[in-house]
Design an enzyme around this catalytic site. Structure first.
Site, PDB file in Angstrom:
ATOM      1  N   CYS A   1     -10.239   2.787   6.126  1.00  0.00           N
ATOM      2  CA  CYS A   1      -9.927   1.512   5.363  1.00  0.00           C
ATOM      3  C   CYS A   1      -9.978   1.457   3.997  1.00  0.00           C
ATOM      4  O   CYS A   1     -10.767   1.674   3.493  1.00  0.00           O
ATOM      5  CB  CYS A   1     -10.566   0.220   5.734  1.00  0.00           C
ATOM      6  SG  CYS A   1     -10.338  -1.446   4.933  1.00  0.00           S
ATOM      7  N   LEU A   2      -8.814   2.121   3.466  1.00  0.00           N
ATOM      8  CA  LEU A   2      -8.672   2.599   1.992  1.00  0.00           C
ATOM      9  C   LEU A   2      -7.053   1.846   1.393  1.00  0.00           C
ATOM     10  O   LEU A   2      -6.369   2.086   1.839  1.00  0.00           O
ATOM     11  CB  LEU A   2      -8.717   3.888   1.877  1.00  0.00           C
ATOM     12  CG  LEU A   2      -8.781   4.599   0.437  1.00  0.00           C
ATOM     13  CD1 LEU A   2     -10.019   3.849  -0.350  1.00  0.00           C
ATOM     14  CD2 LEU A   2      -8.796   6.187   0.346  1.00  0.00           C
TER      15      LEU A   2
END
Lengths: 204, 532
Positions: free
Chosen positions: A98-99
């Site tokens: 999750c970036l």
């Protein structure tokens, strides 16, 4: 279509300063659309000493044939941890990351190397308020010490293939009655996961 | 009232409350009371052709305010959802520079065309060297080759982000110039460039809380803009009347929640299901629903299975009138009968309101067909007398009738929720409820009687009347219209003040009563004018 000329140049660039950055990108097969990135765990974190492999898939085109979509670098590369890692923003199951820069904050001026550097930075600065793995994030917020312990244990177990941990696992499995050569190869194909290896060994 | 729209606007508009004089009087007394009785805000219809003009009007305000060009004004407005007041407020609070920077409007002056640069530049996207003529510099000062810019724009347009395509530099927040985007994309895909243009225009509607598309199916292409986002019902130029809040058909005097519940209830026939669960039982063997049509509590399904009607459990067949041998479940009896009784009452209540609602809805449909027959009568008359007179009063009278009829039909679901069910259960004692219900029903019945009277008058076969009788008919229609209108207003007063107004913290706000067409209806001018 993917701009392969650019990917080619990026790979050259990356191999030039591999000494200083420690970041490696290499193609998985003949096609440049699937690559493997390698990053060292940041010093001073529970990931220190580990080497993490990341599967990279470059987007080719839109969902539909008629869509005039350009692939990489106008769309972000898809990245996923191949090495198991205990981190609030990385799925402990699938390795999904999750970036923001891998999603809506991607810019074509970023490269695979800069993206991997961001992933590395994520390892040293987790964001538990925007979690990918809720279980890990909860542990991080409620019981930080246990989190550090688990993260370090996972690093030892999964991110250090040649470490003592593996020898222990090998001897444990050999004690169960499996031949050592088979144990080693199975353990390797299971990515160091003892339980997965045992499952594979048992199923044949 | 002060909410008229300037008539010199350069696009179509309709004023929602072109009220007559005595409407003013009636409303004045309650105007400062609560939000519920606040006047409906005025609204405009924006047609497909006038979207651009409407958008430009707002843009010009910001351009004058901040000395920006059109593109920058649009970027700023899109960022702030077309709310000029908000932009003004932030300008005072934070100053122009911060305001622009946050929205991605480039402030520095990089606009001069790549001076003092070598004949070729290195593009940081494709890592190629290209000649200056094949590269473009955005206002933020970043320069990349045209091919890369174009691919970037196409990806963003396809992702649905046309309204704020940012520069490719990862640290640059500025929004790219739409003229340059259009030129570059147009060179590779002219159709997509057109789409991009349309997306930018539609932002005025889709990113704007004061403007909504008309929900007509098939879509008429219009949008409605209101001055104030308070609850109101609006009428599109295509004829569709809808609630600006929930976008379903106009449902005043029902609140949005009541209407949602009612339509859902009518759709799933939940009362029927309710009835079935109480009056039938599934056979314990074949699971088909069995209805008891008489006899004792031992029921026999068609499949041959016997079971106890009281508890639904399978039993043997040996029994007498009072007991089933080897089976006992007596304590459940009382509870079951209560449940059965209540379901019966609930269903009965729902049927009562639904039947009346449906009856008026049917009349509404029949009356909308009247329009043609009235037209026929008018043309017959005109043929006979070979003079054309103003018959707009009857056509417009019919228009009002359908409005009244719709309100009337909706008073039934309103009453259904007001005087029963869960919504207001905790807010009224049963005595209070009874009193209020009687008050409401009295008003409703009077209103209903007048609507029927108006309907009867409009159905008269006036095509063979002479001038005198037509004059008489017109006078009668006006009289009935006026009293109907008054009764309708009284009914709204009753709903807004006595029923909903007394509820604490209620979410049931309703759109205020308005007959927007009284002026146009032609019922206001003196009789003599017509018969000249």
């Amino acid at each position: 279509m993917i701009d392969f000329a650019r990917v080619q140049k990026e790979l050259q660039e990356c191999s030039r300063d591999i000494e200083s950055s420690g970041i490696k990108v290499s193609p998985k097969s003949d096609s440049l659309a699937r690559l493997t990135g390698t990053i060292p765990g940041p010093i001073g974190t529970p990931y220190e000493g580990g080497t993490f492999q990341i599967d990279i898939t470059l987007p080719v085109m839109g969902k539909f044939e008629w869509e005039l979509k350009d692939g990489y670098p106008f769309e972000p590369p898809k990245m996923q941890f191949a090495t198991k890692v205990w981190h609030p923003n990385i799925s402990s199951q699938s390795g999904a990351i999750c970036l923001d820069i891998l999603k809506d904050q991607w810019s074509p001026a970023l490269t695979l190397k800069t993206a991997l550097l961001s992933v590395q930075a994520l390892l040293s600065a987790p964001e538990p308020d925007d979690p990918q793995d809720a279980v890990v994030a909860q542990q991080y917020l409620r019981d930080y010490q246990t989190f550090v312990g688990t993260a370090r244990y996972w690093t030892e177990t999964f991110a250090k293939p040649s470490s003592l941990g593996v020898e222990e696992k090998v001897s444990k499995l050999v004690e169960m009655g499996f031949p050592e050569v088979l144990v080693r190869s199975t353990l390797e194909s299971a990515g160091g996961d003892e339980n997965l290896a045992l499952e594979k060994l048992c199923s044949g | 009232m002060g909410d008229y729209v300037d008539s010199d606007d350069d696009y179509d508009y309709q004023d929602s409350d072109e009220g007559c004089d005595d409407e003013d009087d009636a409303v004045e007394g309650i105007e400062d009371d609560t939000e519920i009785v606040a006047r409906g805000p005025s609204f405009k219809v924006i047609t497909k052709e006038s979207i651009l003009a409407a958008q430009r009007e707002v843009m010009h305000k910001v351009m004058d305010l901040l000395w920006l060009n059109a593109h920058h004004a649009r970027t700023l407005l899109i960022h702030h959802r077309w709310d000029v007041d908000k932009v003004t407020e932030l300008l005072v609070e934070n100053g122009k520079e911060k305001l622009c920077a946050e929205a991605g409007v480039p402030t520095g002056n990089h606009n001069n065309d790549i001076p003092n640069l070598p004949s070729s530049v290195g593009c940081e996207i494709c890592f190629d060297d290209v000649s200056v003529s094949d590269a473009t510099k955005m206002e933020c000062g970043h320069i990349f080759c045209n091919d890369c810019w174009t691919s970037h724009f196409i990806v963003k347009i396809n992702e649905g982000k046309s309204r704020s395509i940012r520069c490719m530099d990862p640290n640059c927040n500025s929004v790219c110039d739409d003229a340059k985007i259009k030129a570059l994309v147009g060179a590779r895909d002219p159709y997509l460039a057109q789409k991009f243009d349309r997306f930018l225009q539609e932002s005025y509607i889709e990113d704007n809380s004061r403007v909504k598309w008309c929900p007509s199916v098939p879509h008429c292409g219009n949008a409605i803009s209101v001055d104030d986002v308070k609850l109101c019902e609006v009428e599109c130029a295509c004829g569709l009347q809808f609630c600006f809040t929930c976008l379903s058909e106009a449902h005043s005097p029902c609140s949005c929640l009541m209407w949602e519940l009612w339509t859902k209830k009518c759709q799933d026939e939940s009362e029927t299901v309710n009835w079935m669960t109480v009056h039938t039982k599934p056979c314990p063997k074949c699971h088909k629903l069995v209805e008891k049509n008489g006899g004792c509590n031992l029921v026999c399904c068609l499949c041959g299975q016997a079971f106890c009607w009281l508890c639904g459990g399978a039993t043997g067949r040996d029994h007498d009138w009072t007991t089933i041998f080897g089976h006992s479940c007596g304590e459940y009896k009382e509870e079951f009968e209560q449940k059965s009784q209540r379901a019966k009452i609930d269903l009965h209540r729902y049927m009562h309101y639904h039947n009346r609602y449906q009856a008026h809805l049917d009349s509404f449909k029949l009356e909308s067909k009247l329009k043609e027959s009235i037209q026929d009568k008018i043309s017959k008359l005109e043929e006979r007398d070979s003079i054309s007179k103003d018959f707009s009063w009857i056509v417009n009278g019919l228009h009002s009738l359908s409005k009244f009829r719709r309100i009337l039909s909706l008073t039934y679901p309103f009453a259904y929720y007001m005087f029963g069910g869960e919504i207001f259960k905790a807010e009224m004692t049963s005595d209070e409820k009874k009193m209020k219900r009687e008050l409401f029903e009295d008003q409703q019945q009077q209103f209903e009687g007048n609507v029927e009277r108006l309907s009867l008058l409009l159905e008269e076969n006036f095509d063979d009347y002479d001038g005198e009788r037509i004059k008489d008919l017109r006078a009668r229609i006006i009289a009935v219209f006026k009293s109907t209108e008054n009764l309708c207003r009284n009914l709204y007063d009753c709903i807004e003040n006595d029923l909903l107004g007394s509820q604490q913290g209620t979410v049931h706000k309703i759109s205020p009563f308005s007959i927007p067409d009284i002026q146009r209806i032609g019922l206001k001018e003196p009789l003599q004018q017509w018969h000249s």
